[in-house]
Design a protein around this motif. Structure first.
Motif, PDB file in Angstrom:
ATOM      1  N   ASP A 172      29.326 -13.352  11.270  1.00 47.81           N
ATOM      2  CA  ASP A 172      29.338 -14.025  10.094  1.00 47.81           C
ATOM      3  C   ASP A 172      30.482 -15.000   9.937  1.00 47.81           C
ATOM      4  O   ASP A 172      31.588 -15.100  10.482  1.00 47.81           O
ATOM      5  CB  ASP A 172      30.120 -12.687   9.086  1.00 47.81           C
ATOM      6  N   ASP A 220      32.378 -16.648   7.823  1.00 48.01           N
ATOM      7  CA  ASP A 220      33.658 -16.422   7.003  1.00 48.01           C
ATOM      8  C   ASP A 220      34.815 -15.601   7.937  1.00 48.01           C
ATOM      9  O   ASP A 220      35.772 -15.570   7.285  1.00 48.01           O
ATOM     10  CB  ASP A 220      33.165 -15.885   6.042  1.00 48.01           C
ATOM     11  N   ILE A 221      34.282 -14.927   9.041  1.00 46.66           N
ATOM     12  CA  ILE A 221      35.033 -13.963   9.658  1.00 46.66           C
ATOM     13  C   ILE A 221      35.370 -14.227  11.156  1.00 46.66           C
ATOM     14  O   ILE A 221      34.849 -14.946  11.818  1.00 46.66           O
ATOM     15  CB  ILE A 221      34.527 -12.521   9.604  1.00 46.66           C
ATOM     16  N   SER A 276      42.480 -13.946   4.254  1.00 45.36           N
ATOM     17  CA  SER A 276      42.264 -14.565   3.136  1.00 45.36           C
ATOM     18  C   SER A 276      41.479 -13.270   2.149  1.00 45.36           C
ATOM     19  O   SER A 276      41.228 -12.264   3.025  1.00 45.36           O
ATOM     20  CB  SER A 276      41.249 -15.699   2.602  1.00 45.36           C
ATOM     21  N   ARG A 286      38.995 -13.152   0.507  1.00 41.99           N
ATOM     22  CA  ARG A 286      37.559 -13.395   0.838  1.00 41.99           C
ATOM     23  C   ARG A 286      37.191 -12.661   2.178  1.00 41.99           C
ATOM     24  O   ARG A 286      36.010 -12.088   2.405  1.00 41.99           O
ATOM     25  CB  ARG A 286      37.032 -14.798   0.786  1.00 41.99           C
ATOM     26  N   GLN A 287      37.956 -12.978   3.001  1.00 46.98           N
ATOM     27  CA  GLN A 287      37.644 -12.459   4.407  1.00 46.98           C
ATOM     28  C   GLN A 287      37.746 -10.794   4.447  1.00 46.98           C
ATOM     29  O   GLN A 287      36.834 -10.361   5.245  1.00 46.98           O
ATOM     30  CB  GLN A 287      38.691 -12.901   5.716  1.00 46.98           C
ATOM     31  N   LYS A 340      34.626  -9.592   2.786  1.00 51.47           N
ATOM     32  CA  LYS A 340      33.400 -10.067   3.652  1.00 51.47           C
ATOM     33  C   LYS A 340      33.249  -8.871   4.798  1.00 51.47           C
ATOM     34  O   LYS A 340      32.155  -8.461   5.045  1.00 51.47           O
ATOM     35  CB  LYS A 340      33.431 -11.393   4.127  1.00 51.47           C
TER      36      LYS A 340
END
Length: 89
Positions: free
Chosen positions: A18, A20-21, A43, A45-46, A49
């Motif tokens: 991912d 984003d991670i 964040s 978001r993390q 996700k």
């Protein structure tokens, strides 16, 4: 039925791929198909996700439990206490 080791490996794989991670920030534990994520989220978001990634893995019994990691982690999707109250004075 999949073993806990198989589920753990697959969750770690999902986190690794991912974009984003940062998987080095997140630990994965599995017991009887229940996943617990721990570590640090940079964040909200993390955090979201990471939970979504874990939920996609076949064999995960329920929504992942997310233990306190930084002030952005939530436990079982519920805010147990605000960030300000969880940090030392």
């Amino acid at each position: 039925m999949r073993t806990d080791e198989d589920i753990k490996r697959d969750v770690e794989y999902e986190l690794k791929w991912d974009p984003d991670i940062d998987p080095s920030d997140i630990g994965v534990a599995v017991k009887d198909g229940a996943v617990t994520l721990s570590g640090f989220a940079r964040s909200f978001r993390q955090r979201t996700k990471a939970a979504e990634d874990a939920t996609r893995v076949r064999g995960v019994r329920e929504s992942p439990t997310i233990s306190r990691c930084g002030c952005l982690w939530l436990t079982s999707g519920l805010i147990r206490r605000s960030c300000a109250r969880s940090l030392p004075n």
